[in-house]
Design a protein around this motif. Sequence first.
Motif, short mmCIF file in Angstrom:
data_model
loop_
_atom_site.label_atom_id
_atom_site.label_comp_id
_atom_site.label_asym_id
_atom_site.label_seq_id
_atom_site.Cartn_x
_atom_site.Cartn_y
_atom_site.Cartn_z
N ARG A 102 0.81 -1.21 0.00
CA ARG A 102 0.00 0.00 0.00
C ARG A 102 0.84 1.26 0.00
N LEU A 103 1.98 1.23 0.70
CA LEU A 103 2.83 2.42 0.81
C LEU A 103 3.89 2.50 -0.29
N GLY A 104 4.04 1.43 -1.05
CA GLY A 104 5.05 1.43 -2.11
C GLY A 104 6.46 1.32 -1.58
N LEU A 105 6.60 0.66 -0.44
CA LEU A 105 7.91 0.47 0.18
C LEU A 105 8.23 -1.02 0.22
N THR A 106 9.48 -1.34 0.54
CA THR A 106 9.86 -2.75 0.61
C THR A 106 9.48 -3.32 1.97
#
Length: 81
Positions: A57-61
Amino acid sequence: MRRRFDELAGQVLLRLAMLLELKVAGEDAADRWLTRRNAAIRGANRRGIPVEVLAARLGLTPSWIRQKIADGKEPAVDTAA
């Protein structure tokens, strides 16, 4: 001549305001927002949202999310004293 000086002084003050906004207020404000975001990530995880969902959802790893979750934990206190 006076008008020209006022215009030059106004331009210099504008540049100063821009510099202060970007360098002083900008960094502090960004740090505060990141701190709040990281706290929200930890809170969501504590309430059952999996790391993989947070990452997607946050576009992080997922590893970055796990690191931020671990950063917020209280250090272990040694009570053997």
